[in-house]
Design a protein around this motif. Structure first.
Motif, mmCIF file in Angstrom:
data_model
loop_
_atom_site.group_PDB
_atom_site.id
_atom_site.type_symbol
_atom_site.label_atom_id
_atom_site.label_comp_id
_atom_site.label_asym_id
_atom_site.label_seq_id
_atom_site.Cartn_x
_atom_site.Cartn_y
_atom_site.Cartn_z
ATOM 1 N N LEU A 62 -17.633 22.133 32.893
ATOM 2 C CA LEU A 62 -16.430 21.143 33.420
ATOM 3 C C LEU A 62 -16.262 20.257 32.204
ATOM 4 O O LEU A 62 -15.238 19.792 31.897
ATOM 5 N N ASP A 63 -17.482 19.673 31.535
ATOM 6 C CA ASP A 63 -17.431 18.748 30.596
ATOM 7 C C ASP A 63 -16.569 19.438 29.464
ATOM 8 O O ASP A 63 -15.906 18.696 28.851
ATOM 9 N N ILE A 64 -17.203 20.504 29.095
ATOM 10 C CA ILE A 64 -16.689 21.320 27.847
ATOM 11 C C ILE A 64 -15.042 21.489 28.161
ATOM 12 O O ILE A 64 -14.424 21.225 27.019
ATOM 13 N N LEU A 65 -14.719 21.952 29.149
ATOM 14 C CA LEU A 65 -13.457 22.266 29.299
ATOM 15 C C LEU A 65 -12.394 20.891 29.471
ATOM 16 O O LEU A 65 -11.189 20.808 29.107
ATOM 17 N N PHE A 66 -13.084 19.918 30.136
ATOM 18 C CA PHE A 66 -12.197 18.958 30.853
ATOM 19 C C PHE A 66 -12.564 17.632 30.357
ATOM 20 O O PHE A 66 -11.833 16.737 29.783
ATOM 21 N N ASN A 67 -13.880 17.352 31.244
ATOM 22 C CA ASN A 67 -14.298 15.686 31.217
ATOM 23 C C ASN A 67 -14.628 15.154 29.981
ATOM 24 O O ASN A 67 -14.389 13.860 29.725
ATOM 25 N N LYS A 68 -15.018 16.011 29.147
ATOM 26 C CA LYS A 68 -15.612 15.448 27.755
ATOM 27 C C LYS A 68 -14.597 16.317 26.774
ATOM 28 O O LYS A 68 -15.090 15.787 25.431
ATOM 29 N N ALA A 69 -13.907 17.060 26.860
ATOM 30 C CA ALA A 69 -13.159 17.583 25.607
ATOM 31 C C ALA A 69 -12.305 16.420 25.312
ATOM 32 O O ALA A 69 -11.614 15.900 26.078
ATOM 33 N N ARG A 70 -11.931 16.560 24.005
ATOM 34 C CA ARG A 70 -11.059 15.422 23.689
ATOM 35 C C ARG A 70 -10.117 16.181 22.532
ATOM 36 O O ARG A 70 -10.283 17.173 21.857
ATOM 37 N N THR A 71 -8.927 15.606 22.269
ATOM 38 C CA THR A 71 -7.866 15.980 21.294
ATOM 39 C C THR A 71 -8.350 15.393 19.885
ATOM 40 O O THR A 71 -8.858 14.130 19.856
ATOM 41 N N HIS A 72 -8.609 16.193 18.696
ATOM 42 C CA HIS A 72 -9.198 15.751 17.671
ATOM 43 C C HIS A 72 -7.902 15.808 16.765
ATOM 44 O O HIS A 72 -7.129 16.312 16.558
ATOM 45 N N ASN A 73 -8.198 14.681 15.736
ATOM 46 C CA ASN A 73 -7.095 14.525 14.635
ATOM 47 C C ASN A 73 -8.120 14.504 13.351
ATOM 48 O O ASN A 73 -7.531 14.547 12.241
ATOM 49 N N ASP A 74 -9.328 14.730 13.423
ATOM 50 C CA ASP A 74 -10.259 14.713 12.348
ATOM 51 C C ASP A 74 -11.092 15.941 12.567
ATOM 52 O O ASP A 74 -11.536 16.221 13.490
ATOM 53 N N TRP A 75 -11.401 16.515 11.315
ATOM 54 C CA TRP A 75 -12.061 17.884 11.366
ATOM 55 C C TRP A 75 -13.197 18.097 10.237
ATOM 56 O O TRP A 75 -13.340 17.594 9.416
ATOM 57 N N GLN A 76 -14.265 18.704 10.931
ATOM 58 C CA GLN A 76 -15.391 19.006 10.318
ATOM 59 C C GLN A 76 -15.120 19.876 9.118
ATOM 60 O O GLN A 76 -13.988 20.848 9.428
ATOM 61 N N ASP A 77 -15.826 19.867 7.820
ATOM 62 C CA ASP A 77 -15.404 21.008 7.030
ATOM 63 C C ASP A 77 -15.968 22.248 7.417
ATOM 64 O O ASP A 77 -17.290 22.592 6.672
ATOM 65 N N ARG A 78 -15.517 22.913 8.177
ATOM 66 C CA ARG A 78 -16.218 23.867 8.706
ATOM 67 C C ARG A 78 -14.984 25.222 9.109
ATOM 68 O O ARG A 78 -14.350 24.976 9.864
ATOM 69 N N ASN A 95 1.919 13.579 11.731
ATOM 70 C CA ASN A 95 1.051 14.636 12.031
ATOM 71 C C ASN A 95 0.848 15.489 10.708
ATOM 72 O O ASN A 95 -0.017 16.606 10.851
ATOM 73 N N LEU A 96 1.249 14.962 9.467
ATOM 74 C CA LEU A 96 1.202 15.709 8.149
ATOM 75 C C LEU A 96 -0.371 15.809 7.830
ATOM 76 O O LEU A 96 -0.965 17.028 7.627
ATOM 77 N N GLU A 97 -0.953 14.869 7.727
ATOM 78 C CA GLU A 97 -2.415 14.790 6.897
ATOM 79 C C GLU A 97 -3.472 15.518 7.875
ATOM 80 O O GLU A 97 -4.025 16.520 7.193
ATOM 81 N N LYS A 98 -3.510 15.387 9.299
ATOM 82 C CA LYS A 98 -4.442 16.197 9.983
ATOM 83 C C LYS A 98 -4.106 17.537 10.028
ATOM 84 O O LYS A 98 -5.121 18.384 10.178
ATOM 85 N N THR A 99 -2.823 17.831 9.853
ATOM 86 C CA THR A 99 -2.474 19.322 10.157
ATOM 87 C C THR A 99 -2.708 20.162 8.896
ATOM 88 O O THR A 99 -3.432 21.097 8.839
ATOM 89 N N ILE A 157 -0.735 23.566 17.441
ATOM 90 C CA ILE A 157 -2.082 23.291 17.892
ATOM 91 C C ILE A 157 -3.050 23.570 16.558
ATOM 92 O O ILE A 157 -3.374 24.489 16.101
ATOM 93 N N ASN A 158 -3.543 22.166 16.355
ATOM 94 C CA ASN A 158 -4.450 22.350 15.233
ATOM 95 C C ASN A 158 -5.770 22.666 15.901
ATOM 96 O O ASN A 158 -6.334 22.533 17.026
ATOM 97 N N ILE A 159 -6.570 23.592 15.352
ATOM 98 C CA ILE A 159 -7.915 24.309 15.648
ATOM 99 C C ILE A 159 -8.904 24.193 14.723
ATOM 100 O O ILE A 159 -9.055 24.240 13.536
ATOM 101 N N GLY A 160 -10.090 23.689 15.212
ATOM 102 C CA GLY A 160 -11.391 23.593 14.185
ATOM 103 C C GLY A 160 -12.444 23.194 15.165
ATOM 104 O O GLY A 160 -12.542 23.192 16.269
ATOM 105 N N TYR A 161 -13.287 22.655 14.281
ATOM 106 C CA TYR A 161 -14.460 21.773 14.874
ATOM 107 C C TYR A 161 -14.359 20.312 14.531
ATOM 108 O O TYR A 161 -14.161 19.850 13.567
#
Lengths: 193, 193
Positions: B7-23, B71-75, B167-171
């Motif tokens: 539930l944490d992974i899906l909802f409670n601790k999941a967050r919308t991200h704007n910064d991405w690991q280089d992965r 939304n330019l830079e993060k995308t 939807i931006n996708i990554g880590y």
């Protein structure tokens, strides 16, 4: 990463149910599903989804005239029917939900942006809600075959809230399920560029 | 019932991200997320969502002119950007997806039913997709701030497919997150009747 049992509960073995066990749905679970759902992302955290949980026999009778024939029996038999709706004045809550800027002004008076944002984000939240119901052990049966105008007149008269679709909620009778319908393969619906 | 970690992974601790690991995001994961998503319920199993995964630098450059400034830079930095769209001729696939009856005739030629069903069910599927991405260990950043007409002209010209949102996708880089915004309480958005 979730394990295969959790993926089965949410996706692979979860099914839309039309037949229900004679087992009540504790209202605490409906609150829990709501509290999970609202954690999901929406534009500017606008959270436009609203829900009326139709649970008492009296409330079910109010819903009955709006149901299509094919959805009548299963809906009257379901322990709970959620009317998924969205608030066309969701932006009035943005000072509370997105307090660090004046997000209300992005929408107020802009009817096209309001309509698209309410429908898109309310429906996204409904997707999270279906997953939340399954995550806490409930089954559901979503359906859009009903008279939205009748539901709006009966349940949302004098408010800016509009119905979207319905979800029957309970504990499904798996013995009544048919085989699953085919699904679109990745290559039929997606592409990596 | 899922455990609290899930539930944490899906909802409670999941967050919308704007910064991405280089992965990099393995394309196998995108296929896996699709295959989970299409198991979710849609009206008559219509599955109208379509996705273009914008992953290569060349494809990102095609997307760039349609992005809003915020939304330019993060995308451009995200490992993958999914263009969530829906097929306005989804009903042509109903003989395949809902083979036991003539469901195609429920929609063909009925523009209002087509538009509502494509948008509603495509967006529902997007909600399942966001949950599926999180379930398999990816982070996402959904956004609707872009020029839909430009995206449609660049990626869907000559087709009946229309863009919905991105939807931006990554880590995600969790060190860059702000505190979570407030959420609507059950009593503010729901009622049991």
């Amino acid at each position: 990463m979730l394990g295969s049992d959790a993926l089965d509960i949410l996706f692979n073995k979860a099914r839309t149910h039309n037949d229900w066990q004679d087992r009540d749905v504790d209202t605490v679970l409906l609150t829990k599903a709501w509290d999970l759902t609202v954690m999901g992302p929406t534009s500017a955290n606008c959270e436009p989804m609203r829900i009326k949980f139709v649970k008492s026999p009296e409330a079910k009778e109010r819903l009955k005239p709006a149901l299509s024939e094919g959805n009548l029996e299963k809906t009257m038999a379901a322990p709970v029917t959620a009317i998924i709706a969205h608030d066309m004045e969701f932006y009035e809550k943005l000072p509370q939900l997105f307090p660090h800027t004046d997000a209300r002004s992005w929408f107020a008076g802009k009817d096209d942006a309001i309509a698209a944002t309410a429908f898109r984000n309310g429906t996204l939240q409904a997707g999270y809600f279906i997953m939340a119901l399954r995550a806490i052990g409930l089954d559901c049966g979503p359906m859009s075959g009903f008279d939205n105008a009748k539901v709006d007149a009966e349940f949302f008269a004098g408010t800016p809230v509009k119905s979207n679709f319905l979800i029957n909620i309970g504990y499904g009778d798996a013995s009544k399920l048919f085989a699953r319908s085919p699904r679109l393969a990745f290559d039929e619906g997606a592409e990596i560029l």
